[in-house]
Design a protein around this motif. Sequence first.
Motif, short mmCIF file in Angstrom:
data_model
loop_
_atom_site.label_atom_id
_atom_site.label_comp_id
_atom_site.label_asym_id
_atom_site.label_seq_id
_atom_site.Cartn_x
_atom_site.Cartn_y
_atom_site.Cartn_z
N ASP A 51 -15.18 -0.15 49.91
CA ASP A 51 -16.42 -0.21 49.13
C ASP A 51 -17.21 -1.49 49.40
N SER A 53 -16.97 -3.16 52.42
CA SER A 53 -17.08 -3.31 53.87
C SER A 53 -18.10 -2.33 54.45
N SER A 54 -18.78 -2.74 55.50
CA SER A 54 -19.76 -1.86 56.12
C SER A 54 -20.18 -2.40 57.48
N SER A 69 -26.90 1.78 57.93
CA SER A 69 -25.53 1.31 57.75
C SER A 69 -24.55 2.44 57.99
N LYS A 71 -20.29 3.36 56.95
CA LYS A 71 -19.16 2.94 56.13
C LYS A 71 -17.86 2.88 56.95
N SER A 95 -21.03 8.98 57.59
CA SER A 95 -21.68 8.15 56.58
C SER A 95 -22.92 7.44 57.12
#
Length: 218
Positions: A51, A53-54, A69, A71, A95
């Motif tokens: 949650d 981190s990206s 972005s 995930k 994602s």
Amino acid sequence: MKVNLKITLTALTLTLALTSCKDKAKKAETSEVEQIVETKTENTSYNVDVDASSIAWKGFKPTGSHSGSIKIKSGSLGANGAAIASGAFVIDMNSITVLDIPAEEEGNAKLSGHLKAEDFFNVAAHPTSNFEITGVTEAEGKTMLSGNLTLKGTKNNITFPVSVTKNDGTITLTSEAFTIDRSKWNVKYGSKSFFDNLGDKFINDDIELKVTVVAKKA
């Protein structure tokens, strides 16, 4: 008058293209796949906080750029103190999100759908990508992280600068912005590396990435 207008538009296109190129980050060193070295020291294990981190991305074309972005689905890091020694994580290609176009606009869904489509990242066939750390070195005062990146079924080793901070039971790994050449992973759509006569309809091969990985002690 028409000739002057054509010249003006051409000059504007070239200016935008050059501006886009100047805005790009330094390209990551890309090489053949490397073996993962087993560390001899006892390392502490950390599980990636998905949650927090990206991966931020940015793509370029003659008329500008798009950004968004991706995930991280899962992963872990091994560290000796605050020094990263090993690790791997899984990237959730489903994602992929576009951030520079408002979510409610049609263009947002159109672009994200195209990036996931068969002629780009082909997410249906390759729903995840992977990164496995193969080494950490110091160069010119910077920490350089190397790892095998598997994208669309193709694997190459890349090296890019990172910073690492440790706070209580949490380690945060943050990369500088860097670019990879998508053609080396057979991402062909709109690429001059694969197609001729694209004119100004091409999409630059370089994709800019900035990785943030937050991991908590296991």
